[in-house]
Design an enzyme around this catalytic site. Structure first.
Site, mmCIF file in Angstrom:
data_model
loop_
_atom_site.group_PDB
_atom_site.id
_atom_site.type_symbol
_atom_site.label_atom_id
_atom_site.label_comp_id
_atom_site.label_asym_id
_atom_site.label_seq_id
_atom_site.Cartn_x
_atom_site.Cartn_y
_atom_site.Cartn_z
ATOM 1 N N LYS A 1 38.798 34.629 49.405
ATOM 2 C CA LYS A 1 39.588 33.629 48.680
ATOM 3 C C LYS A 1 40.554 32.945 49.628
ATOM 4 O O LYS A 1 40.710 31.727 49.607
ATOM 5 C CB LYS A 1 40.349 34.298 47.518
ATOM 6 C CG LYS A 1 39.439 34.655 46.343
ATOM 7 C CD LYS A 1 40.090 35.604 45.346
ATOM 8 C CE LYS A 1 39.051 36.043 44.309
ATOM 9 N NZ LYS A 1 39.510 37.088 43.406
ATOM 10 N N GLN B 1 44.501 40.327 41.722
ATOM 11 C CA GLN B 1 43.151 40.883 41.843
ATOM 12 C C GLN B 1 43.022 42.135 40.964
ATOM 13 O O GLN B 1 43.851 43.038 41.028
ATOM 14 C CB GLN B 1 42.859 41.207 43.321
ATOM 15 C CG GLN B 1 41.435 41.619 43.599
ATOM 16 C CD GLN B 1 40.406 40.504 43.373
ATOM 17 O OE1 GLN B 1 40.689 39.331 43.577
ATOM 18 N NE2 GLN B 1 39.224 40.883 42.945
ATOM 19 N N ASP C 1 43.014 32.205 36.944
ATOM 20 C CA ASP C 1 41.938 33.076 36.462
ATOM 21 C C ASP C 1 41.547 32.748 35.016
ATOM 22 O O ASP C 1 40.489 33.159 34.549
ATOM 23 C CB ASP C 1 42.412 34.540 36.486
ATOM 24 C CG ASP C 1 41.820 35.341 37.628
ATOM 25 O OD1 ASP C 1 40.694 35.016 38.057
ATOM 26 O OD2 ASP C 1 42.479 36.292 38.071
HETATM 27 N N1 GUN Z 1 38.049 41.283 39.838
HETATM 28 C C1 GUN Z 1 36.728 41.012 39.625
HETATM 29 N N2 GUN Z 1 36.567 39.751 39.192
HETATM 30 C C2 GUN Z 1 37.803 39.211 39.128
HETATM 31 C C3 GUN Z 1 38.275 37.908 38.763
HETATM 32 O O1 GUN Z 1 37.526 37.005 38.379
HETATM 33 N N3 GUN Z 1 39.614 37.748 38.840
HETATM 34 C C4 GUN Z 1 40.466 38.727 39.242
HETATM 35 N N4 GUN Z 1 41.758 38.458 39.272
HETATM 36 N N5 GUN Z 1 40.051 39.927 39.590
HETATM 37 C C5 GUN Z 1 38.724 40.157 39.540
#
Ligand code: GUN
Length: 283
Positions: free
Chosen positions: A53, A97, A120
């Site tokens: 990211k 995350q 998100d």
């Molecule tokens: N962990 C697995 N997929 C995601 C996601 O789409 N967003 C976040 N914040 N954590 C994750």
């Protein structure tokens, strides 16, 4: 022979679109989109996702902050960090995350992010907007699924769509987004009776259950479109999806591979969401 839906190539196109728009935003409005990612603990998969990211942000010409917190961080400290990012004018998107350590209340944390910076799309306010169809930030992975279908000119309207899995991150929002595109949607889960028969009805089958090779050839209608959201490791440590690709590919009309299908789309949609959240501050 199915069309192989190339998520890697599509994601590269979207990231380039975002980069161009971010550059324009900087030149014309003096605004650089900024993303803050918080990672708690040492989960190796999470660390890889967060690094990707960060690198994607930099490549897109965006401001990126990664905040690493130890596994035993107090919930209160995490909430204070979010509160500071909520009012930081250089940050337009905040992502915590997941998964979080057990001693931290995930709902409380996701609720603490202001909805305007919730890239998100997990905040209840944004989930509510999505549910009633008000334009809002959409969860990255299901938004990536819809984006793939649209960019491959796969019609959703009027089609029988079956989603396997009902998680808040993928299954539920995927079902809502397919419904918003006028699909006729069924959601299957661990208590579904005769799952194979339900799946065989699907024109579009979206699989997000987290079990390697869960979907076999007998569960797929000839000509169906199969979207595999699964990311699993097999016995040899290789990345595999939820669909038995080799068995299903000859039956399907189009299918996403793993890796290189839905996975890369998640980050592309996150970049897009961050850009949109930055643009929204100008309105
Ligand atoms: N962990 C697995 N997929 C995601 C996601 O789409 N967003 C976040 N914040 N954590 C994750």
């Amino acid at each position: 022979m199915a069309i192989i839906i190339d998520g890697k190539a599509t994601s590269a196109i979207i990231k380039e679109e975002v980069r161009v728009e971010a550059e324009q935003l900087k030149a014309e409005k003096g605004l650089t989109p900024g993303l803050a990612v918080i990672i708690v603990g040492e989960n190796p998969a999470s660390k890889v996702y967060v690094r990707n990211k960060h690198q994607s942000c930099i490549k897109a010409g965006m401001h990126s902050v990664v905040i690493e917190m130890p596994e035993d961080i107090a919930e209160e400290t995490l909430l204070e960090e979010i509160a500071a990012l909520n009012v930081d004018p250089t940050i337009h998107g905040i992502l915590v995350q997941l998964p979080l350590p057990k001693h931290i209340n995930e709902d409380k944390v996701l609720n603490a992010i202001v909805p305007e910076k919730d890239v998100d799309g997990f905040h209840p306010t944004n989930v509510g907007y999505m549910t009633i169809g008000t334009p809002t930030v959409l969860p990255c992975t299901p938004a990536g699924v819809i984006e793939l279908l649209e960019r491959y000119n796969i019609e959703i309207s009027g089609k029988k769509c079956v989603v396997i899995g009902r998680s808040n991150i993928v299954g539920k929002p995927a079902a809502l987004l397919l419904l918003a595109k006028n699909g006729t949607v069924t959601v299957c889960h661990s208590r579904t009776k005769d799952l194979a028969a339900v799946c065989r009805e699907a024109d579009i089958l979206v699989v997000a259950i987290g079990k390697a090779k869960f979907v076999t050839a007998d569960m797929v209608k000839p000509g169906a479109v199969v979207i595999d959201v699964g990311i699993n490791r097999n016995e040899e440590g290789k990345l595999v999806g939820d669909v038995d690709f080799d068995a299903v590919e000859p039956i399907a009309s189009a299918i996403t591979p793993v890796p290189g299908g839905v996975g890369p789309m998640t980050i592309a949609m996150l970049m897009k969401n961050t850009l949109e959240c930055a643009k929204a501050t100008l309105k």
